[in-house]
Scaffold this active site. Structure first.
Site: not given
Length: 521
Positions: A279, A508
């Site tokens: 990620h 985000h």
């Protein structure tokens, strides 16, 4: 439970001979999270839990299955049977079969487009495998483009409808600017389409980051939309080598492999445990005069770089002088240790002046990081103990903060956690995290002490009124059972970004801060 009303496919029940039972009882699958269980599939088998699986649907028609039950689930895909146990994840594509209990309760996954026209599907199945892949790839590209266009049109419509009525105090940063010579040393917000000019002051786009004569690039991310990326950064097709470190699943990975430029090399880091995925969002750009290091919060997809609240830090570092090759610093060691953990493939490249070199983790010791304005704190999967315990994650942060001095006003001051996904937390782990985040000394060398923690999280209304509408919720994921834990109620704080013009651009971004009034530690 779903997070969208964009239908992407169906689960169609099959009998034991894998023939359709009753197409009228097919289950619609939507983009986002779909939770299915005993009541949804209409079976009395108590081995099927009321919340048995979560299907996470993507706009390209693919989906990921996550097992929520203690009983395993089997995916049949391309003549393979893949068994998934609790909390394990597997991808499904059009035509794959899901066994809710191994050997029982069969469901075929069918895309919306295929269900609409079965005659076309029969013809479609007669073409060769290679032709099928080409058609699927074209559909993926078209759907992605259509989704981007729809997102941007919807964002513009919402702005007109709501007037994005920025209050007077929202213009607090109208005259804010960072001198150009300081930009490489600062944290910056990403530009958001449709906001007034003042709200994008000193913010950056991806074209501001990947620019100039790049000799070699490392792009690390979870999601990679190659078609969009090449459209906004066409130089990436011309650079000698581009190493893409990713966490993509089977369907998108196949598209990348078949359509990537010849100079691209794909690498998915190994997972020593069965949970998680790659990620980390970063870029390493090698130039004739040095290296640009970028740590950011966006997936390499259009909506992440255009419609959400995002941020990055970047700094440029020169090549080391010949006499300084053996000199290192904390930032350099942090970076090399992390790159080593990714087990990068060995790449040979011819660089001007230097000649042929092998791009492995130690190659990045050739740059002088002594001017680094930050420390790098990385996270890698696995179970860490002994000396490794303090190398990664919040324990690494704790060890660094323990050596930092702050003003006395921050003693026992509040902590703010702000992030874009929420796992299954408990009070013990939250206390452990707070201990790390509260580390540090006052300037009289006494510990700062624990601060009260706050979690900033958007509400349903925030998402509904955002630039993207409900679609923004897919990038702020958390199961309802995680969000509704009673002990979390004391932590919740609202997302509000009026002063930067980003209240309607859903976050985000991931940030952590300790503050006292308007002052930040």
């Amino acid at each position: 439970m779903t997070t969208s009303q964009v239908k992407i496919g169906f689960l169609i029940p099959l009998n034991n001979n894998l023939e359709e039972n009753n197409s009228n009882s097919k289950l619609p699958i939507y983009e986002g999270i779909n939770v299915l269980g005993r009541n949804d599939i209409s079976v009395a088998d108590k081995r099927v839990s009321r919340k048995h699986v979560s299907l996470i649907g993507s706009v390209d028609g693919s989906a990921n299955v996550v097992v929520e039950s203690s009983n395993p689930v089997v995916i049949r895909s391309r003549d393979q049977r893949i068994k998934l146990c609790f909390q394990e994840k597997g991808g499904i594509l059009n035509g794959d079969i899901v066994e809710m209990i191994p050997g029982n309760h069969f469901f075929k996954y069918v895309n919306v487009d295929d269900e609409k026209d079965k005659t076309s599907m029969q013809i479609y199945q007669r073409v060769s495998t290679q032709e099928t892949i080409l058609i699927q790839n074209e559909e993926v590209t078209l759907k992605r483009k259509r989704q981007i266009d729809e997102d941007e049109a919807y964002a513009r419509a919402l702005q007109v409808e709501n007037g994005l009525a920025f209050q007077d105090d929202s213009e607090a940063i109208r005259h804010f600017s960072v001198p150009k010579d300081r930009l490489p040393l600062t944290f910056q917000l990403l530009r958001v389409k449709g906001l007034p000019a003042w709200a994008n002051t000193s913010s950056v786009s991806i074209g501001d980051v990947i620019r100039g004569n790049v000799l070699f690039a490392v792009l690390s991310n979870y999601m990679v939309d190659m078609d969009w990326l090449l459209s906004v950064c066409p130089n990436l097709a011309k650079i000698s080598r581009v190493l893409v470190i990713h966490g993509e699943g089977d369907s998108t990975l196949y598209h990348l492999q078949k359509n990537k430029p010849a100079n691209w090399i794909l690498h998915k880091p190994p997972l020593p445990i069965s949970y998680g995925t790659h990620h980390s969002k970063a870029m390493l750009l090698v130039y004739p005069r040095g290296l640009r290091v970028v740590i950011h919060t966006s997936n390499l997809i259009s909506v992440d770089w255009n419609n959400k609240s995002q941020g990055l830090w970047m700094q440029d570092f020169p090549w080391k002088d010949q006499k300084d090759q053996s000199r290192s610093c904390g930032f350099e060691n942090d970076l090399i240790e992390y790159l080593s953990a990714l087990k990068l493939p060995e790449i040979s490249i011819n660089l001007p002046v230097i000649g042929n070199v092998k791009i492995i983790s130690s190659f990045f010791r050739r740059f002088d990081y002594s001017s680094a304005a930050v420390r790098l704190i990385a996270s890698v999967p696995g179970y860490h103990n002994g000396p490794n315990l303090k190398k990664w994650g919040h324990m690494k942060l704790r060890t660094i903060l323990q050596d930092c001095l702050f003003e006395k006003e921050f003693r026992n001051s509040p902590l703010v956690y702000q992030f874009s996904s929420l796992g299954s937390l408990d009070e013990k782990w939250m206390a452990e995290l707070a201990a790390s985040m509260s580390s540090g000394l006052a300037d009289d060398k006494t510990p700062l002490g624990l601060g009260k923690a706050q979690i900033i999280w958007p509400t349903v209304e925030d998402v509904r009124c955002s630039l993207e509408g409900y679609a923004a919720g897919s990038a702020i994921p958390s199961p309802q059972k995680n969000v509704e834990k009673d002990f979390l109620k004391k932590y919740w704080a609202k997302w509000k970004a009026i002063h930067s013009g980003r209240s309607h651009a859903m976050p985000h971004i991931k940030t952590f801060a300790r503050y006292n009034g308007q002052n930040i530690a």
